[in-house]
Design an enzyme around this catalytic site. Structure first.
Site, PDB file in Angstrom:
ATOM      1  N   MET A  90      -7.489   7.692  10.764  1.00  0.00           N
ATOM      2  CA  MET A  90      -7.742   8.653   9.683  1.00  0.00           C
ATOM      3  C   MET A  90      -8.592   9.799  10.218  1.00  0.00           C
ATOM      4  SD  MET A  90      -8.452   5.774   6.738  1.00  0.00           S
ATOM      5  CE  MET A  90      -9.424   4.768   7.886  1.00  0.00           C
ATOM      6  N   ASP A 133       0.829  -1.205   0.000  1.00  0.00           N
ATOM      7  CA  ASP A 133       0.000   0.000   0.000  1.00  0.00           C
ATOM      8  C   ASP A 133       0.861   1.252   0.000  1.00  0.00           C
ATOM      9  OD1 ASP A 133      -2.296  -1.475   0.049  1.00  0.00           O
ATOM     10  OD2 ASP A 133      -2.631  -1.290   2.202  1.00  0.00           O
ATOM     11  N   LYS A 144      -4.001   2.470  -2.233  1.00  0.00           N
ATOM     12  CA  LYS A 144      -4.744   2.222  -0.997  1.00  0.00           C
ATOM     13  C   LYS A 144      -4.360   3.169   0.134  1.00  0.00           C
ATOM     14  CE  LYS A 144      -7.432  -0.422  -0.750  1.00  0.00           C
ATOM     15  NZ  LYS A 144      -8.853  -0.194  -1.101  1.00  0.00           N
TER      16      LYS A 144
END
Length: 480
Positions: free
Chosen positions: A391, A256, A278
């Protein structure tokens, strides 16, 4: 760190010196040291020493080393493979090197780096295995310290094991397919019962075990296997030993965008590397395309490391990949990694659970706040759980608003970490009321972790920046 800080000014290599002349000029300790080092090889040592010191003279005599007593002449370097200028006289050593260079022969002058075409390493000898430690001439004492550490780590039987392996090379080349099957055979050879028997000096048993191992590998059908591996938060030294071992054995690394290049580079040098994006807002491949790629590689008989940031089972979409592999009949294995919430807590020296304060922990992304009813994790936060929001920068305002509407105190402590666990991590702290301001911090371009709860108050904030500091500074500027 600048790229140039990671680059060597020399290229490490091994000279072939069997039956080649290595000329050593000098009478004292410097020449003696070079001759001793060369004695580890099958080079033909020629000592140009007209008055060697007593211990050097005894060494030359005991080892039947050819000695020349004539004063230096440039013709003496002719035919040599390597030249060592170790007279202790700077001008004479430079003259010797100049003669060697004129004859296009690599030369080394002791303690004169500008007159060295190569450096002599600190050597760990397990012939035919050798470990050479170089410091580009800047730290010979450090090189010797490292040599001592490595010497203790490597078994004395390593050379015997290497010679036994060499006797099986042709059979392995003929019977064992290239790629993962061959690498796995040699891994089991060097780390399993064969090595144990050699270390016990049971060579016949070692040969028997090696033959059994070879027959077993040659009879097996080559099958692909996918390893869903957690890369941790991005620091190389937080990668697990199992993850690193698999990266050194695999055929392909599928990784990723959040996995730093430094971690990807820890894999086997000639493994194929396939980036699949990703990261939030940037997907070079869709999840279905990644699933199809893993299945394709597995059917091709490849050993694949699917490298995911943090832990593959925590917001890593490993469930979808496992389902695709399971449906396709591809064997797979999960290798856990250090998830970002744990790395962020370590950066803050923050207890995620604290007796009498918080006895539960929630991992969430905060994106399930769209409905009118608080999600389960939000209700847990109100009951005292510590909440780690992955996140978290772009959802900071909605998380703070809904939690305060639900009854969580606005002065509840929050900790924010960008690039948790890495050298370039950035730490901020504040209260739930100040958390919405995080969305405006566009300079935070790395992954951001937000931790909320009463237990956060026990963190060490000495290395962090107050969340409200920039807002206060902007207000002061506006008043001026």
């Amino acid at each position: 760190m600048a790229q140039q800080d990671k680059q060597l000014s020399v290229f490490p290599a091994f000279f072939k010196v069997e039956n080649e002349v290595a000329a050593v000029f000098g009478n004292g300790d410097e020449a003696y040291a070079k001759a001793r080092l060369l004695k580890n090889t099958e080079a033909r040592i020629v000592a140009y020493a007209d008055a060697p010191e007593a211990d050097y003279a005894a060494f030359l005599a005991a080892n039947a080393i050819e000695q020349m007593s004539e004063p230096f002449d440039p013709s003496q370097v002719q035919g040599a493979r390597l030249v060592f200028a170790a007279t202790g006289e700077g001008a004479l050593d430079r003259e010797i090197v100049a003669a060697a260079r004129a004859a296009r022969i690599p030369a080394n002058a002791v303690d004169q780096p500008d007159y060295c075409d190569f450096y002599t390493p600190a050597l760990v000898n397990r012939a035919p295995i050798a470990v050479a430690i170089g410091t580009e001439g800047v730290g010979p004492v450090l090189a010797q310290m490292i040599r001592a550490d490595i010497d203790r780590l490597l078994p004395r039987s390593l050379g015997k094991l290497g010679r036994l392996a060499n006797s099986y090379r042709r059979a392995v080349d003929r019977l064992v397919p290239r790629g993962a099957p061959r690498r796995l055979f040699w891994r089991d050879f060097f780390k399993g019962k064969v090595a144990d028997h050699v270390e016990a000096d049971e060579i016949s048993l070692a040969r028997r075990e090696a033959t059994r191992l070879l027959k077993g590998v040659a009879a097996d059908r080559v099958e692909g296997r996918v390893f869903l591996v957690g890369a941790g938060p991005g620091a190389e030294d937080l990668l697990t030993l199992r993850a690193h071992r698999l990266m050194m054995e695999c055929d392909v690394i599928v990784y990723d965008a959040l996995v730093p290049r430094e971690v990807v580079d820890m894999g086997r040098r000639d493994a194929e590397r396939i980036p699949v994006g990703k990261r939030k807002g940037c997907h070079s491949k869709s999840q279905s395309e990644i699933n199809a790629l893993l299945v394709e590689l597995g059917h091709a008989g490849k050993r694949v490391v699917r490298l995911k940031s943090g832990d593959p089972l925590v917001f890593g979409r490993a469930g979808e990949e496992m389902a695709a592999l399971r449906d396709a009949g591809i064997a797979y294995e999960i290798v856990p990694g250090v998830t970002s919430a744990l790395a962020a807590a370590a950066d803050f020296e923050l207890p995620l659970t604290l007796r009498g304060v918080s006895s539960s922990l929630v991992f969430t992304t905060g994106h399930d706040l769209q409905g009118n009813v608080l999600p389960d994790w939000a209700r847990l936060a109100l009951s005292g759980a510590t909440v780690a929001v992955y996140m978290g920068r772009t959802v900071a305002a909605s998380v703070a608003e809904r939690l305060m509407q639900g009854g969580l105190a606005e002065d509840t402590t929050v900790a924010v970490v960008e690039n948790a666990g890495r050298r370039d991590s950035r730490l901020l702290h504040g209260t739930l009321k100040e958390l919405p301001g995080l969305e405006a911090r566009t300079e935070l371009t790395g992954p951001v972790m937000v931790i909320i709860g009463d237990a956060v108050a026990g963190a060490d904030f000495s290395r962090s920046e107050p969340l409200g500091a920039r807002v206060t500074a902007e207000l002061e500027t506006a008043r001026i």
